[in-house]
Design a protein around this motif. Structure first.
Motif, mmCIF file in Angstrom:
data_model
loop_
_atom_site.group_PDB
_atom_site.id
_atom_site.type_symbol
_atom_site.label_atom_id
_atom_site.label_comp_id
_atom_site.label_asym_id
_atom_site.label_seq_id
_atom_site.Cartn_x
_atom_site.Cartn_y
_atom_site.Cartn_z
ATOM 1 N N UNK A 168 0.831 -1.206 0.000
ATOM 2 C CA UNK A 168 0.000 0.000 0.000
ATOM 3 C C UNK A 168 0.866 1.258 0.000
ATOM 4 N N UNK A 169 1.981 1.217 0.722
ATOM 5 C CA UNK A 169 2.857 2.382 0.735
ATOM 6 C C UNK A 169 3.459 2.631 -0.639
ATOM 7 N N UNK A 170 3.759 1.576 -1.372
ATOM 8 C CA UNK A 170 4.261 1.753 -2.735
ATOM 9 C C UNK A 170 3.226 2.458 -3.608
ATOM 10 N N UNK A 171 1.960 2.134 -3.393
ATOM 11 C CA UNK A 171 0.898 2.823 -4.140
ATOM 12 C C UNK A 171 0.860 4.302 -3.779
ATOM 13 N N UNK A 172 1.098 4.608 -2.522
ATOM 14 C CA UNK A 172 1.138 6.014 -2.112
ATOM 15 C C UNK A 172 2.353 6.727 -2.697
ATOM 16 N N UNK A 173 3.487 6.057 -2.695
ATOM 17 C CA UNK A 173 4.684 6.663 -3.280
ATOM 18 C C UNK A 173 4.439 7.077 -4.723
ATOM 19 N N UNK A 174 3.765 6.213 -5.464
ATOM 20 C CA UNK A 174 3.503 6.485 -6.872
ATOM 21 C C UNK A 174 2.439 7.571 -7.040
ATOM 22 N N UNK A 175 1.382 7.483 -6.253
ATOM 23 C CA UNK A 175 0.271 8.398 -6.430
ATOM 24 C C UNK A 175 0.444 9.760 -5.795
ATOM 25 N N UNK A 176 1.385 9.889 -4.851
ATOM 26 C CA UNK A 176 1.570 11.150 -4.125
ATOM 27 C C UNK A 176 2.930 11.778 -4.399
ATOM 28 N N UNK A 177 3.525 11.462 -5.529
ATOM 29 C CA UNK A 177 4.858 11.988 -5.840
ATOM 30 C C UNK A 177 4.861 13.513 -5.805
ATOM 31 N N UNK A 178 5.786 14.083 -5.016
ATOM 32 C CA UNK A 178 5.990 15.534 -4.959
ATOM 33 C C UNK A 178 7.463 15.777 -4.676
ATOM 34 N N UNK A 179 8.026 16.745 -5.322
ATOM 35 C CA UNK A 179 9.418 17.071 -5.070
ATOM 36 C C UNK A 179 9.576 17.566 -3.633
ATOM 37 N N UNK A 180 10.560 16.995 -2.943
ATOM 38 C CA UNK A 180 10.844 17.401 -1.575
ATOM 39 C C UNK A 180 10.147 16.569 -0.519
ATOM 40 N N UNK A 181 9.349 15.581 -0.936
ATOM 41 C CA UNK A 181 8.638 14.713 0.006
ATOM 42 C C UNK A 181 8.960 13.260 -0.344
ATOM 43 N N UNK A 182 9.425 12.493 0.638
ATOM 44 C CA UNK A 182 9.828 11.110 0.382
ATOM 45 C C UNK A 182 9.222 10.182 1.436
ATOM 46 N N UNK A 183 8.661 9.067 0.976
ATOM 47 C CA UNK A 183 8.075 8.064 1.864
ATOM 48 C C UNK A 183 9.061 6.918 2.083
ATOM 49 N N UNK A 184 9.037 6.371 3.312
ATOM 50 C CA UNK A 184 9.876 5.221 3.652
ATOM 51 C C UNK A 184 9.028 4.190 4.390
ATOM 52 N N UNK A 185 9.196 2.930 4.028
ATOM 53 C CA UNK A 185 8.437 1.848 4.647
ATOM 54 C C UNK A 185 8.999 1.516 6.018
ATOM 55 N N UNK A 186 8.102 1.275 6.949
ATOM 56 C CA UNK A 186 8.486 0.863 8.294
ATOM 57 C C UNK A 186 7.939 -0.517 8.601
#
Length: 400
Positions: A129-147
């Motif tokens: 699900x986080x990978x789906x968010x990474x793809x759908x919420x791409x913005x410069x300066x914001x990075x998601x990391x899985x925990x």
């Protein structure tokens, strides 16, 4: 001499009418706690400094001997350390929970938050699900990391620390008044709902009667922390045993080693015996002086409002962690001091953390004192051993 802390997260609580005026700790069958209590020091310690929020972050820093008023820079930066994120000085991190909102139609603001952990979603499912968010919420300066499980991370490069609400503090409430004022974070949360609510994983979860992980929720903002080395501070070589990124992050910041236990997941059905065995091996085979064994389950069950499951979690700590550790240490003939305590209460009646002092117990294998025979909040309140600055308690544990 060996030193052990068994931290039963959120174990303390408040009296419940359903339990005849007992807390869940009082109602639990804890023969091992009580056996040790007959020969142990029992008292109360304030792990949350006045004026600070009663989080597991501030409270566990206190238990570890770090004054939160000096060392605390936010919860998520500690988790970032655990995940291995190299934060710049002006980066801001946020916890990104995958939560369950109602799906009643209407605006995002009108939904209610019903589960902060999405039925303790597995790390495998939540990472997808986080990978789906990474793809759908791409913005410069914001990075998601899985925990781990529902607990993930967002880094805002050159960001700002914002006041945000923890999802477990607003269970069953309409989210509108608790949403971020920052328009970018708010937009990402709203879009996350659209991305996740009909994701195949959530469709399948609902078929199985599980809560869907249908929204991101940002909270716990902070900047990079700088903790003093635990070994330099205490003279003890220590190891952290926890399934939770927060605790593993504190260990990284304190230059402590970490042991990852297979099957340990921060939930009710965690690998209790594996955690106990890891501590035993670290102390008796690997030369560590100090082991911190963290069990998240009582806290999670408190947030869920489940009396039965919280009692079960406490009994598991007693019978599957404390019993196993003390039996092995006693067989070894090694002298040891053991402290058992929660970091903060998580009362069933409020389903979130509170700031009351917590009951602690220190058992010394070399000597028996006239204890009070039962370990719980009510008995601890009768003690003359009161620690207003809870971060000093670990020095008392290690002084002998």
């Amino acid at each position: 001499m060996k030193y052990i802390i068994v931290l039963s997260d959120g174990m303390a609580g408040r009296p419940l009418e359903k339990l005849g005026g007992k807390t869940t700790l009082e109602a639990a069958d804890t023969p091992n706690f009580d056996r040790l209590a007959e020969k142990a020091e029992i008292g109360l310690a304030s792990m949350v400094p006045e004026g600070m929020a009663p989080g597991s972050d501030t409270a566990n820093l206190s238990v570890m001997g770090y004054d939160p008023k000096i060392y605390y820079t936010g919860r998520s930066p500690l988790e970032a350390l655990s995940i291995g994120v190299d934060m710049a000085a002006d980066d801001v991190s946020f916890r990104c929970n995958l939560v369950t909102l109602t799906e009643d139609g209407g605006a995002y603001e009108d939904q209610k938050i019903i589960d902060h952990s999405s039925s303790e979603i597995s790390t495998e499912d939540s990472t997808v699900l986080l990978e789906a968010l990474k793809e759908g919420l791409k913005r410069e300066g914001y990075e998601f990391y899985a925990g781990t499980s529902y607990r993930h991370l967002l880094i805002w490069k050159h960001g700002k620390v914002l006041e945000l609400t923890a999802p477990h503090d607003i269970l069953t409430k309409t989210v509108g008044e608790y949403l971020p004022k920052d328009l970018v974070l708010l937009d990402m949360m709203k879009k996350s709902y659209e991305i996740l609510k009909d994701h195949p994983i959530n469709v399948e979860r609902k078929k199985q009667g599980l809560n869907p992980a249908n929204s991101a929720w940002f909270w716990g903002a902070g900047t990079r922390p700088a903790l003093a080395s635990f070994e330099e501070k205490t003279g003890k070589k220590g190891v952290m045993i926890s399934a939770v990124d927060l605790l593993k992050g504190i260990a990284v910041g304190a230059d402590m080693d970490r042991i990852i236990v297979e099957g340990a997941n921060g939930g009710l059905h965690t690998n209790y015996e594996g955690k106990a065995d890891a501590a035993i091996h670290a102390l008796l085979e690997d030369g560590y002086d100090f082991a911190y064994v963290h069990v998240e389950a009582p806290d999670e069950m408190g947030h869920m409002g489940s009396v039965t499951d919280k009692i079960t979690a406490i009994e598991n700590v007693d019978g599957r962690v404390v019993a196993r550790i003390t039996e092995a240490m006693d067989r070894s003939g090694e002298d040891y001091r053991l402290m058992i305590l929660p970091d903060h209460p998580t009362p069933i009646c409020v389903r979130t953390h509170t700031s009351e002092p917590v009951p602690y117990m220190i058992y010394d294998s070399r000597k028996a004192i006239d204890g009070i025979h039962t370990y719980n909040e009510k008995e601890a309140a009768k003690s003359t051993c009161i620690w207003k600055d809870g971060y000093r308690l670990i020095d008392h544990l290690l002084e002998c």
